[in-house]
Design a protein around this motif. Structure first.
Motif, short mmCIF file in Angstrom:
data_model
loop_
_atom_site.label_atom_id
_atom_site.label_comp_id
_atom_site.label_asym_id
_atom_site.label_seq_id
_atom_site.Cartn_x
_atom_site.Cartn_y
_atom_site.Cartn_z
N THR A 199 0.82 -1.21 0.00
CA THR A 199 0.00 0.00 0.00
C THR A 199 0.86 1.26 0.00
OG1 THR A 199 -0.17 -0.12 2.40
CG2 THR A 199 -1.96 -1.10 1.11
N THR A 200 2.14 1.15 0.34
CA THR A 200 3.01 2.32 0.34
C THR A 200 3.70 2.52 -1.00
OG1 THR A 200 4.85 1.03 1.22
CG2 THR A 200 3.44 2.18 2.82
N GLU A 201 3.65 1.53 -1.87
CA GLU A 201 4.27 1.64 -3.18
C GLU A 201 3.39 2.47 -4.10
OE1 GLU A 201 5.63 -1.26 -6.83
OE2 GLU A 201 5.51 -2.09 -4.82
N ALA A 202 4.02 3.31 -4.90
CA ALA A 202 3.27 4.11 -5.87
C ALA A 202 2.57 3.21 -6.87
CB ALA A 202 4.22 5.06 -6.59
N ILE A 203 1.42 3.65 -7.31
CA ILE A 203 0.67 2.92 -8.33
C ILE A 203 0.49 3.85 -9.53
CG2 ILE A 203 -1.52 1.81 -8.90
CD1 ILE A 203 -1.78 1.09 -5.96
N TRP A 204 0.79 3.31 -10.68
CA TRP A 204 0.60 4.03 -11.92
C TRP A 204 -0.54 3.40 -12.71
CZ3 TRP A 204 6.22 4.44 -14.22
CH2 TRP A 204 6.99 5.27 -13.39
N VAL A 207 0.64 7.16 -19.26
CA VAL A 207 0.95 6.67 -17.92
C VAL A 207 0.67 7.81 -16.95
CG1 VAL A 207 2.71 5.69 -16.42
CG2 VAL A 207 2.77 5.20 -18.87
N THR A 208 -0.16 7.54 -15.94
CA THR A 208 -0.48 8.56 -14.95
C THR A 208 -0.25 8.02 -13.54
OG1 THR A 208 -2.81 7.90 -14.91
CG2 THR A 208 -2.23 9.70 -16.38
N ASP A 209 -0.02 8.94 -12.62
CA ASP A 209 0.08 8.59 -11.21
C ASP A 209 -1.34 8.38 -10.70
OD1 ASP A 209 -0.02 9.14 -8.28
OD2 ASP A 209 2.13 9.45 -8.54
N ARG A 250 -1.57 12.91 -12.19
CA ARG A 250 -0.56 13.61 -12.99
C ARG A 250 -0.05 12.70 -14.11
NH1 ARG A 250 5.26 14.44 -12.75
NH2 ARG A 250 5.38 12.90 -11.08
N VAL A 251 0.01 13.23 -15.32
CA VAL A 251 0.52 12.48 -16.46
C VAL A 251 2.03 12.38 -16.33
CG1 VAL A 251 0.79 12.42 -18.96
CG2 VAL A 251 -1.38 13.15 -17.96
N LEU A 252 2.52 11.14 -16.33
CA LEU A 252 3.95 10.88 -16.21
C LEU A 252 4.59 10.71 -17.59
CD1 LEU A 252 3.70 8.32 -13.30
CD2 LEU A 252 4.23 10.76 -13.12
#
Length: 78
Positions: free
Chosen positions: A3-8, A65-67, A72-74
């Motif tokens: 749950t702490t890892e970023a998801i894209w 790819v977004t956060d 936000r668009v990555l």
């Protein structure tokens, strides 16, 4: 994914895709070609430099790819 890892989020505009396969060759864990067009293997993924590269290399800018947390668009960069 923890749950702490970023998801894209990864999305492929299949109408814009011309099926070059550059994306699938660059990020095979996230994207493959099916029926002549790219498809995201999962709508949500962990951070991946290969996925960013694939989105940046797409000649049709069909991969976004977004956060997931911020929207936000990555990639691709404008």
């Amino acid at each position: 994914m923890s749950t702490t890892e970023a998801i894209w989020k990864v999305a492929v505009d299949r109408q814009a895709c011309i099926g070059t396969g550059v994306c699938a060759g660059t990020a095979p864990a996230e994207i493959e070609i099916r029926e002549g067009k790219a498809i995201a293997l999962s709508p949500e993924v962990g951070p991946s430099d290969a996925l960013i590269d694939a989105a940046e290399m797409c000649p049709m800018a069909a991969i976004t790819v977004t956060d997931a947390a911020t929207g936000r668009v990555l990639a691709p960069e404008e």
